[in-house]
Scaffold this active site. Sequence first.
Site, PDB file in Angstrom:
ATOM      1  N   CYS A 115      -8.674   8.225 -46.250  1.00  0.00           N
ATOM      2  CA  CYS A 115      -7.599   7.641 -45.433  1.00  0.00           C
ATOM      3  C   CYS A 115      -7.939   6.200 -45.061  1.00  0.00           C
ATOM      4  O   CYS A 115      -7.059   5.330 -45.030  1.00  0.00           O
ATOM      5  CB  CYS A 115      -7.393   8.448 -44.157  1.00  0.00           C
ATOM      6  SG  CYS A 115      -6.903  10.146 -44.471  1.00  0.00           S
TER       7      CYS A 115
ATOM      8  N   CYS B 194      -3.331  13.847 -51.993  1.00  0.00           N
ATOM      9  CA  CYS B 194      -2.607  14.552 -50.931  1.00  0.00           C
ATOM     10  C   CYS B 194      -1.158  14.130 -50.815  1.00  0.00           C
ATOM     11  O   CYS B 194      -0.388  14.746 -50.087  1.00  0.00           O
ATOM     12  CB  CYS B 194      -3.318  14.368 -49.592  1.00  0.00           C
ATOM     13  SG  CYS B 194      -3.584  12.654 -49.158  1.00  0.00           S
TER      14      CYS B 194
END
Lengths: 197, 128
Positions: free
Chosen positions: B105, B37
Amino acid sequence: MTVAAASLSTSDGGLEPFDPALDHFARLGLDRAWRVDRNALEDGYLDRSRRYHPDRHAGADAATRRAALEHSAALNEAYQVLRDRVRRAEYLVKLGGVDLDSSDPQTGAPHPEQSFLIEMIERRERLEAVSSGGTEALEQLRDEIEAELEQVFDAGVAALERGDTRAAAAELVHRRYLQRFNDEVGALLDELEAGSG
Amino acid sequence: MAYSDKVIEHYEHPRNVGSLDKNDEGVGTGIVGAPACGDVMKLQIRVEGDVITDAKFKTYGCGSAIASSSLVTEWVKGMKLTDAMQIKNSQIAEELSLPPVKIHCSVLAEDAIKAAIADYQKKHGTPE
């Protein structure tokens, strides 16, 4: 069954069974390569989307109706990926064994070198100063990043064309980081413009 | 996708945003990224003896990445290095109720604290 549906179902002459293993290129009748003939892509898509369209098979048996849906969905996905040059390049890398959407250490996106990550952080830190220079400074920065995006992408394509999947993957990963940075600059510009307008 | 209340809380009021001097002998810096990302995260610790006395971060990414790094800086302050090494991404994900698509994350935050500790140890010639 209505007459219209019956005539539609008899006009299609049946459908080949759906093959989930086909890659996007094969699904559109194209060679697996970076260069794609735009007309062949559009024609390949239109011909097949007419043939597979579920409305054409509304009166057919359940298996054919299901196949029409599967064909159509896979065809649309293939078309969306191959018509977009970045997605097409990333897809070729994926066919070469590197999935940029995965974090698997073997088959996932390669990690960029540490110096590149440091640079991505430092450029963000400088962004705060740049944005105080108003929209003009930000627009200039955006132009710079967009030029870099092109450069990195071209390097990725060159690697693809010489069959070097790992090198292509590394360039396309850089492109993703730069794209993210560019999106942030774009969002800042939108904010400034909304504020002044 | 809905963020949990804890993620939103950290996102709106991130703890310990900022930088420490990366050239300071007592500071360890970890910089990591998520290639899929494009998120990047910098996490820094100040160490006195074998205890982390301060921690700062800068994360350019989604709310979950910001919350994960914010949470880790909160956790490690006052922690021994050996204990901070043991932080697992699953603990971060659990604390923040991260959905499966956002687990990476928490992995990023775990990698960042490990990289910061490794950088500090490298400066002091105490590799694992």
